[in-house]
Every structure is written in C-alpha cells, then in structure tokens.
Scaffold this motif. Structure first.
Motif, mmCIF file in Angstrom:
data_model
loop_
_atom_site.group_PDB
_atom_site.id
_atom_site.type_symbol
_atom_site.label_atom_id
_atom_site.label_comp_id
_atom_site.label_asym_id
_atom_site.label_seq_id
_atom_site.Cartn_x
_atom_site.Cartn_y
_atom_site.Cartn_z
ATOM 1 N N PRO A 152 18.723 44.430 39.660
ATOM 2 C CA PRO A 152 19.346 45.671 39.204
ATOM 3 C C PRO A 152 19.037 46.808 40.177
ATOM 4 C CG PRO A 152 17.377 45.215 37.947
ATOM 5 C CD PRO A 152 17.590 44.021 38.836
ATOM 6 N N GLY A 153 19.973 47.716 40.322
ATOM 7 C CA GLY A 153 19.751 48.871 41.187
ATOM 8 C C GLY A 153 19.913 48.501 42.642
ATOM 9 N N ILE A 154 18.939 48.846 43.468
ATOM 10 C CA ILE A 154 19.063 48.647 44.904
ATOM 11 C C ILE A 154 17.796 48.022 45.476
ATOM 12 C CG2 ILE A 154 20.589 50.648 45.075
ATOM 13 C CD1 ILE A 154 18.294 52.168 46.387
ATOM 14 N N VAL A 155 17.955 47.448 46.651
ATOM 15 C CA VAL A 155 16.839 46.943 47.445
ATOM 16 C C VAL A 155 16.911 47.650 48.790
ATOM 17 C CG1 VAL A 155 15.804 44.912 48.521
ATOM 18 C CG2 VAL A 155 16.949 44.703 46.307
ATOM 19 N N PRO A 198 12.781 67.149 43.053
ATOM 20 C CA PRO A 198 11.718 67.969 43.679
ATOM 21 C C PRO A 198 10.397 67.924 42.925
ATOM 22 C CG PRO A 198 13.798 69.156 43.645
ATOM 23 C CD PRO A 198 14.021 67.910 42.852
ATOM 24 N N ASP A 199 10.461 67.869 41.598
ATOM 25 C CA ASP A 199 9.228 67.865 40.818
ATOM 26 C C ASP A 199 8.494 66.519 40.866
ATOM 27 O OD1 ASP A 199 9.838 70.431 40.124
ATOM 28 O OD2 ASP A 199 10.699 69.913 38.165
ATOM 29 N N GLU A 200 9.126 65.479 41.412
ATOM 30 C CA GLU A 200 8.537 64.146 41.450
ATOM 31 C C GLU A 200 8.021 63.754 42.840
ATOM 32 O OE1 GLU A 200 8.190 62.372 38.812
ATOM 33 O OE2 GLU A 200 9.651 63.135 37.354
ATOM 34 N N ARG A 201 8.424 64.508 43.872
ATOM 35 C CA ARG A 201 8.170 64.052 45.245
ATOM 36 C C ARG A 201 6.688 63.849 45.554
ATOM 37 N NH1 ARG A 201 12.680 68.238 47.660
ATOM 38 N NH2 ARG A 201 14.479 67.091 46.794
ATOM 39 N N GLU A 202 5.855 64.764 45.157
ATOM 40 C CA GLU A 202 4.429 64.656 45.473
ATOM 41 C C GLU A 202 3.806 63.463 44.750
ATOM 42 O OE1 GLU A 202 0.287 67.307 45.320
ATOM 43 O OE2 GLU A 202 2.221 68.216 44.768
ATOM 44 N N ALA A 203 4.156 63.281 43.471
ATOM 45 C CA ALA A 203 3.582 62.180 42.691
ATOM 46 C C ALA A 203 4.034 60.829 43.243
ATOM 47 C CB ALA A 203 3.978 62.314 41.220
ATOM 48 N N VAL A 204 5.308 60.735 43.638
ATOM 49 C CA VAL A 204 5.810 59.475 44.206
ATOM 50 C C VAL A 204 5.100 59.171 45.515
ATOM 51 C CG1 VAL A 204 7.835 58.344 45.186
ATOM 52 C CG2 VAL A 204 8.050 59.652 43.064
ATOM 53 N N TRP A 205 4.964 60.197 46.367
ATOM 54 C CA TRP A 205 4.284 60.001 47.650
ATOM 55 C C TRP A 205 2.849 59.507 47.450
ATOM 56 C CZ3 TRP A 205 5.076 59.528 52.675
ATOM 57 C CH2 TRP A 205 3.992 59.704 53.556
ATOM 58 N N SER A 216 -1.780 46.497 47.950
ATOM 59 C CA SER A 216 -1.361 45.821 46.724
ATOM 60 C C SER A 216 0.035 46.293 46.334
ATOM 61 C CB SER A 216 -2.344 46.120 45.587
ATOM 62 O OG SER A 216 -2.376 47.527 45.347
ATOM 63 N N ALA A 217 0.704 45.468 45.537
ATOM 64 C CA ALA A 217 2.017 45.861 45.030
ATOM 65 C C ALA A 217 1.840 47.022 44.051
ATOM 66 C CB ALA A 217 2.676 44.674 44.335
ATOM 67 N N PHE A 218 2.861 47.848 43.924
ATOM 68 C CA PHE A 218 2.765 48.972 43.003
ATOM 69 C C PHE A 218 4.127 49.239 42.388
ATOM 70 C CE2 PHE A 218 3.633 50.643 47.235
ATOM 71 C CZ PHE A 218 4.730 51.475 47.016
ATOM 72 N N GLU A 219 4.120 49.977 41.291
ATOM 73 C CA GLU A 219 5.362 50.385 40.657
ATOM 74 C C GLU A 219 5.227 51.852 40.245
ATOM 75 O OE1 GLU A 219 5.680 48.948 36.327
ATOM 76 O OE2 GLU A 219 4.523 47.368 37.336
ATOM 77 N N VAL A 220 6.365 52.515 40.208
ATOM 78 C CA VAL A 220 6.365 53.938 39.890
ATOM 79 C C VAL A 220 7.676 54.287 39.206
ATOM 80 C CG1 VAL A 220 7.272 54.523 42.185
ATOM 81 C CG2 VAL A 220 6.057 56.260 40.847
ATOM 82 N N THR A 221 7.613 55.154 38.215
ATOM 83 C CA THR A 221 8.800 55.635 37.507
ATOM 84 C C THR A 221 8.960 57.114 37.806
ATOM 85 O OG1 THR A 221 8.439 54.022 35.735
ATOM 86 C CG2 THR A 221 9.916 55.871 35.263
ATOM 87 N N TYR A 222 10.181 57.514 38.211
ATOM 88 C CA TYR A 222 10.405 58.910 38.571
ATOM 89 C C TYR A 222 11.871 59.272 38.401
ATOM 90 C CZ TYR A 222 11.804 56.819 43.079
ATOM 91 O OH TYR A 222 12.405 56.081 44.061
ATOM 92 N N GLU A 236 10.742 51.832 40.055
ATOM 93 C CA GLU A 236 10.700 51.216 41.380
ATOM 94 C C GLU A 236 9.497 50.295 41.483
ATOM 95 O OE1 GLU A 236 10.279 52.596 46.056
ATOM 96 O OE2 GLU A 236 11.369 53.864 44.631
ATOM 97 N N LEU A 237 9.751 49.076 41.917
ATOM 98 C CA LEU A 237 8.703 48.090 42.154
ATOM 99 C C LEU A 237 8.675 47.792 43.643
ATOM 100 C CD1 LEU A 237 6.651 45.936 41.161
ATOM 101 C CD2 LEU A 237 8.573 44.347 41.021
ATOM 102 N N ASP A 238 7.517 47.948 44.233
ATOM 103 C CA ASP A 238 7.362 47.671 45.663
ATOM 104 C C ASP A 238 6.398 46.507 45.835
ATOM 105 O OD1 ASP A 238 7.543 49.081 48.636
ATOM 106 O OD2 ASP A 238 5.690 47.965 48.278
ATOM 107 N N GLU A 239 6.850 45.478 46.555
ATOM 108 C CA GLU A 239 5.970 44.350 46.852
ATOM 109 C C GLU A 239 5.890 44.152 48.357
ATOM 110 O OE1 GLU A 239 6.364 40.781 44.632
ATOM 111 O OE2 GLU A 239 7.194 41.795 42.908
ATOM 112 N N HIS A 240 5.719 45.263 49.058
ATOM 113 C CA HIS A 240 5.591 45.221 50.514
ATOM 114 C C HIS A 240 6.740 44.449 51.161
ATOM 115 C CE1 HIS A 240 1.858 47.215 50.210
ATOM 116 N NE2 HIS A 240 1.221 46.196 49.680
ATOM 117 N N ASP A 241 7.932 44.969 50.906
ATOM 118 C CA ASP A 241 9.115 44.404 51.570
ATOM 119 C C ASP A 241 9.372 42.954 51.171
ATOM 120 O OD1 ASP A 241 9.806 45.827 54.835
ATOM 121 O OD2 ASP A 241 10.919 45.879 52.980
ATOM 122 N N ARG A 242 9.282 42.713 49.875
ATOM 123 C CA ARG A 242 9.467 41.337 49.405
ATOM 124 C C ARG A 242 10.848 40.803 49.777
ATOM 125 N NH1 ARG A 242 7.505 37.613 46.047
ATOM 126 N NH2 ARG A 242 8.930 36.377 44.768
ATOM 127 N N ALA A 243 11.882 41.641 49.591
ATOM 128 C CA ALA A 243 13.239 41.161 49.903
ATOM 129 C C ALA A 243 13.368 40.794 51.378
ATOM 130 C CB ALA A 243 14.268 42.229 49.531
#
Length: 461
Positions: A152-155, A198-205, A216-222, A236-243
């Motif tokens: 779902p969404g994008i890679v 704009p209100d999410e940029r710092e937390a996502v970074w 390690s893999a991580f996930e974040v909602t924003y 967003e789920l990141d597994e270090h470039d899994r795709a």
C-alpha cells in the motif's frame, strides 16, 4: 505440462516400434529418473499430450502422416516451453534449420552403437532441468513483483537529508500526494520540505536518525500535505532499503542461476559427451587388443564419470530441503547398502523409528556415508547406523579419521583415497545444511570414523 520433482516423463515418437522399445530401454537404463512412453505417429502423440503430463518429447523426423518438423510446430502451438528433441537418422542442414526455426530444443542424429543413448539421455535431462530452472526463476520474479505491486502507498529510496531528495519512487504516489513520481525523482518537489507537514518535520527527522544510529528497522506515523493542501496521516516502515535489496537479491539470483545453468551444461554435455566417446573407443580397442594399459584407461574413465556425477549433485541441489516426509533411516540405509559396492563389508542396524526428511536427498547422504566408510574403513569393515537423542549416527570400525583432519573432510575435493572424488562428504554436508541439521565427526566405539547428525525432527512431531 507439470514439473516433475523426481521422474522425468519422456514421450518418444518413432514409427519403428522395435526401435522405440530399444530407445526406451536404454534411456531408462542410462538415467534412473527417466520414464519413457512411446507412440508410432504424431497424431497419436498429440492425443497423448492432451491427456497426460509430459516433461520432454523425443521425436523421429521421417514418419507417416506428419513428419517430425510438422509435429514440432503442432506441439509449439499448445506447449511453447515443452522440451522437444528431434532424434533422427535423416540429417541435413535443411532439416536442422527447419527444426531450429520451428523451435526445437535440441537436434540429435541417430548413429551406431550405444553411446547415442547416453547422449540422448543427457540431453533430455539437461533440457528438462533448464526449463524447470527458468520456471523457478519466473515464479520468484512473479512473487517479488507481487510483493512490490501490493504494497500500500509507495516505496522509495532517498538520501539521508532533511529534504529527503528521492532517487526512485514506486507505487501510488499521485493518489497519495497529488504529485507525480517524476516530480519527486527530479527533485522539483521535496518530500521533506513540500510534503511532510511542517509540524512533523523535526520529529520525523529525529526518528529516522535514531533508527539509523542503532542500525535497526523503524516505523513512524506523521502527517503530510498534498498538492491540494489536504492533510493526510501516513504510516512509514523503513527496513533499510528492503525493496531495493529485494530487487538486488532477485538480480543476483538470476545471475547465479544463469551461471549455474551454464556450469551444469558444460559438465553434463561438454565434458560427458567426450567421455562417452572415449569409453566407446575403449570398448572397440578391447576388441582389437588385450592390454593391461586399457584397464588403467577404464579406471580413469570411471573416475571421471564419478567426478561428473558428484559435481552435478553439488551444483543442482538447492539450499533448502522442502519435500519433507516421514522416512525410516534403517530401511533406507539397507536400501542404499545394495546400491553401493560394499565388497566384503557388513552392515549393522541399531535404529528403530522415523524422521522428517527429504527422502531423495537423505538417500544421497546415506549412500555417500556408506561409500566413504567402505572405501576408507579397510577390509571387512562393519558399518553401523544407530539412534541419537535428536538424530542418528553412522560409524565404522575401520582406521578412523585423525582429530586434526575431521573438519577438512567436508571440504570439496578433499580425499585420502585414489578411488574417491573428494566430493562425497561435501554432498553429505550440503544435505545436512539443507535440512537445518548439524553434523560432527568423531571417533567410533571401535576406533573408526563416526558421523553424528543432530537437530533432526522425529516424524511424529
């Protein structure tokens, strides 16, 4: 046409029934996986194909009704990938050219002597296994594409920068953001500066940097803002470039399969064919003269054949044993004992039960362990199979293996016997690893060699 895991079902069409029977006899003798069914004309052949699963067709050219080329064209209309070998006594450049144009897999001329059947059997096995390898690769590719297509969404791939400049973007980019993948990849639109709220940029970074710092893999909602100014929540789920790594793994698998197919082709065909010719010439030479030098040549031929068989066994087997079933090790060792030249050796069985294993590959393990014990154990050796807690052992009362050489015996090419190929115990190790088992070499109760296989699941689990 269905894939065959064990038997190779060959359909042979030749208008001479006696010759067809002879071919079937020799093919099944040359390779124990081959099963042959015969017909005397192409029309009967098409009827059989419609009713039965066939892995390979071997056809004559000159036949009543449809000839071999016409039969080939009819087969290709329904079965474009089915291996088709033209085996004919009428050879010409024109026939060969027509056969290639019609999509023949291989073209073999009939000849005198029995060498031709060994050649034909090898070509059949090579053709079928090549098709099965391509099907396996296609299926793995399909699964990978399905995985990516159904996410779902994008890679995406991007640089680790606050603006998240994109390198590649796939998936439902425009429905999600209102922007095109091309805009993001060309850096005309910045994910970090234009899309992330704009209100999410710092937390996502911070979340991303923490994940990268701990490897390690991580996930974040924003929240994000679309082209139309709407606000959406994304997970967003990141597994270090899994795709990316999945794609790279797929490409590497394809390259490995190509190299493996090339290797198997060279070993099976380019090496075995000259060996078959040499063996045939040796038989002819024995008719002309009687010399002990010919016995040495025969021994060299037998050793070359054994090396080829072991190399192919190593190359063709996969990394995992997936066809698991309940197997009785005691019964299998007794069966393997009859398949190995055991001379004056004897077998003792101290095992009662069943284990989960791939039957075909376990047979490889036992035959190689038995052969190793007989070759290295000395005259009158006794070989014993027994039960362990979580596994089994096979030992002998021969000369044993020195402690400093016990790990080396599993290396490809290692052998202390001029009769051995040096690949038998490497195949044993490969079978063990394919099952997820463990193997160790130690000293037997009588001072000989003992191979202990553990982490084996009983059949009742």
């Amino acid at each position: 046409m269905a894939d065959a895991l064990d038997a190779i079902r060959v359909f042979h069409i030749d208008d001479d029934p006696e010759f067809a029977e002879l071919v079937a006899t020799f093919l099944e003798r040359e390779h124990d996986r081959i099963e042959v069914r015969s017909a005397t004309d192409a029309e009967a052949g098409l009827d059989v194909l419609a009713e039965r699963d066939v892995d390979c067709i071997v056809s004559d050219h000159d036949m009543p009704g449809r000839d071999g080329i016409e039969f080939l064209r009819a087969v290709r209309e329904e079965y474009p990938d089915l291996p088709f070998l033209l085996f004919t006594g009428k050879g010409s450049e024109e026939i060969a050219s027509d056969a290639i144009s019609a999509g023949v897999t291989d073209y073999i001329q009939k000849g005198g002597g029995t060498d031709q059947y060994a050649l034909l059997a090898n070509r059949v096995v090579n053709a079928v296994e090549a098709v099965q390898s391509r099907r396996m690769l296609t299926e793995r590719t399909r699964r990978l594409e399905t995985l990516i297509g159904n996410l779902p969404g994008i890679v995406y791939r991007c640089r680790n920068d606050p603006g998240w400049p994109m390198k590649t973007v796939d998936g439902e980019v425009e429905p999600l953001t209102g922007y095109t993948a091309a805009e993001l990849e060309a850096d005309r639109i910045s994910w970090g500066n234009d899309i992330v709220h704009p209100d999410e940029r710092e937390a996502v970074w911070d979340a991303v940097q923490n994940g990268l710092a701990t490897d390690s893999a991580f996930e974040v909602t924003y929240r994000i803002r679309t082209r139309d100014g709407d606000t959406k929540w994304v997970w967003e789920l990141d597994e270090h470039d899994r795709a990316r790594r999945l794609r790279e793994s797929h490409d590497e698998l394809r390259r490995q399969n190509e190299r493996l197919e090339e290797f198997v082709s060279v070993v099976s065909h380019d090496l075995r064919n000259p060996l078959n010719v040499a063996t045939g010439r040796l038989d002819l030479a024995r008719d002309d003269c009687d010399s002990e030098q010919l016995d040495a040549v025969k021994h060299a031929h037998d050793r070359m054949e054994a090396l080829i068989e072991d190399l192919l066994a190593l190359a063709r087997e996969g990394e995992a044993a997936t066809d698991l079933d309940a197997v009785d090790p005691a019964a299998m060792v007794r069966e393997c004992w009859t398949n190995v030249e055991t001379v004056d050796a004897s077998l003792a069985v101290e095992f009662d039960g069943a284990i989960l294993a791939d039957e075909r590959r376990l047979r490889q393990l036992f035959e190689n362990l038995v052969r190793n014990a007989v070759e290295h154990g000395g005259d009158g050796v006794t070989v014993t199979i027994g039960e362990l807690d979580g596994g089994f052992f096979l030992e002998d009362d021969g000369v044993g293996i020195p402690a400093d050489r016990r790990e080396s015996v599993f290396e490809a090419g290692y052998s202390t016997s001029r009769e051995g190929t040096g690949f038998g115990l490497r195949i044993v190790k490969q079978v063990v690893e394919a099952h997820g088992w463990e193997i160790r070499v130690t000293e037997s109760r009588d001072g000989g060699a003992r191979f202990e296989v553990t982490n084996v699941a009983p059949a009742d689990e």
